[in-house]
Motif scaffolding. Structure first.
Motif, mmCIF file in Angstrom:
data_model
loop_
_atom_site.group_PDB
_atom_site.id
_atom_site.type_symbol
_atom_site.label_atom_id
_atom_site.label_comp_id
_atom_site.label_asym_id
_atom_site.label_seq_id
_atom_site.Cartn_x
_atom_site.Cartn_y
_atom_site.Cartn_z
ATOM 1 N N VAL A 70 0.838 -1.196 0.000
ATOM 2 C CA VAL A 70 0.000 0.000 0.000
ATOM 3 C C VAL A 70 0.878 1.253 0.000
ATOM 4 O O VAL A 70 1.909 1.288 0.662
ATOM 5 C CB VAL A 70 -0.915 -0.002 1.254
ATOM 6 C CG1 VAL A 70 -1.667 1.300 1.400
ATOM 7 C CG2 VAL A 70 -1.859 -1.190 1.204
ATOM 8 N N GLY A 71 0.459 2.271 -0.751
ATOM 9 C CA GLY A 71 1.160 3.558 -0.724
ATOM 10 C C GLY A 71 1.148 4.262 -2.060
ATOM 11 O O GLY A 71 0.741 3.712 -3.080
ATOM 12 N N GLU A 72 1.606 5.532 -2.027
ATOM 13 C CA GLU A 72 1.675 6.353 -3.241
ATOM 14 C C GLU A 72 2.855 5.938 -4.096
ATOM 15 O O GLU A 72 3.862 5.442 -3.596
ATOM 16 C CB GLU A 72 1.822 7.827 -2.861
ATOM 17 C CG GLU A 72 0.600 8.395 -2.184
ATOM 18 C CD GLU A 72 0.753 9.864 -1.838
ATOM 19 O OE1 GLU A 72 1.838 10.445 -2.071
ATOM 20 O OE2 GLU A 72 -0.212 10.430 -1.332
ATOM 21 N N SER A 95 -1.913 5.924 -6.225
ATOM 22 C CA SER A 95 -1.545 5.084 -5.089
ATOM 23 C C SER A 95 -2.142 3.694 -5.214
ATOM 24 O O SER A 95 -3.007 3.439 -6.042
ATOM 25 C CB SER A 95 -2.017 5.727 -3.784
ATOM 26 O OG SER A 95 -3.433 5.815 -3.787
ATOM 27 N N ALA A 97 -4.048 0.842 -2.749
ATOM 28 C CA ALA A 97 -4.810 0.759 -1.507
ATOM 29 C C ALA A 97 -5.448 -0.624 -1.397
ATOM 30 O O ALA A 97 -5.562 -1.351 -2.379
ATOM 31 C CB ALA A 97 -5.895 1.838 -1.492
ATOM 32 N N HIS A 106 0.221 1.786 5.133
ATOM 33 C CA HIS A 106 1.269 2.193 4.198
ATOM 34 C C HIS A 106 2.474 1.252 4.340
ATOM 35 O O HIS A 106 2.939 0.991 5.438
ATOM 36 C CB HIS A 106 1.687 3.637 4.479
ATOM 37 C CG HIS A 106 2.732 4.131 3.526
ATOM 38 N ND1 HIS A 106 2.411 4.617 2.282
ATOM 39 C CD2 HIS A 106 4.067 4.173 3.625
ATOM 40 C CE1 HIS A 106 3.521 4.951 1.662
ATOM 41 N NE2 HIS A 106 4.538 4.702 2.453
ATOM 42 N N SER A 130 -6.938 1.331 4.913
ATOM 43 C CA SER A 130 -5.661 1.555 5.581
ATOM 44 C C SER A 130 -5.754 1.458 7.101
ATOM 45 O O SER A 130 -4.745 1.472 7.784
ATOM 46 C CB SER A 130 -5.111 2.924 5.196
ATOM 47 O OG SER A 130 -5.993 3.937 5.648
#
Length: 168
Positions: A70-72, A95, A97, A106, A130
């Motif tokens: 998970v994350g940008e 991102s 998710a 994240h 998240s």
């Protein structure tokens, strides 16, 4: 002119794997080699296709992501040897998710929400991407295990180790 990415759908892709559709300008008028990357993640089966919209042909990039954390991410597309970069400041970030009854913070992989042991259909937690899952009324979590050597709570193997003083 260099290619320009105008939209990535979905803008928050499922970290368990997803299909992406990228629209923009100057992708070319003929099918050519396409490479799409989100930082160090290479999108599989990347292709340039064309869709009819009214009397116009619209160029469209498509690809499939693999499981990731998970994350940008920074997003780039290489079309016919020219690179287009997604502008996070102008359009918002791209991102990964957790979706569809999965959760993960994240930097973590997505984990499925807990279900009843007797039934593979009934969830006993509510998951919100998240955030950690919340037990539904009438249910509770199994006691967490503690690694006495490191002082960390033992969680699902796809999750990051958490400190003992973590606020639940």
């Amino acid at each position: 002119y260099p290619p320009v990415i105008e939209m990535i759908m979905p803008s928050a892709a499922d970290a368990r794997g997803d299909s992406l559709e990228i629209t923009g300008r100057e992708f070319g008028e003929r099918i050519s080699k396409v490479e799409i990357a989100m930082d160090d993640i290479i999108c599989q089966d990347a292709s340039l296709t064309f869709r009819t919209h009214g009397s116009e042909q619209i160029a469209l990039l498509q690809c499939d992501t693999q499981q990731t954390v998970v994350g940008e991410r920074n997003f780039t597309a290489n079309v016919a040897g020219q690179v287009a970069t997604w502008d996070n400041g102008l359009y918002g970030s791209f991102s990964f998710a957790c979706k569809n009854n999965h959760y993960g913070a994240h930097g973590e992989y997505c984990v499925e929400c807990q279900r009843e042991r007797k039934s593979s259909e009934n969830y006993v937690t509510k998951c919100d991407g998240s955030k950690d899952p919340i037990a539904m009324k009438g249910w509770f979590y199994e006691p967490l295990s503690l690694n006495t050597d490191t002082g960390q709570v033992l969680c699902h193997p796809l999750r990051k180790p958490m400190p003992v003083d973590r606020d639940f």
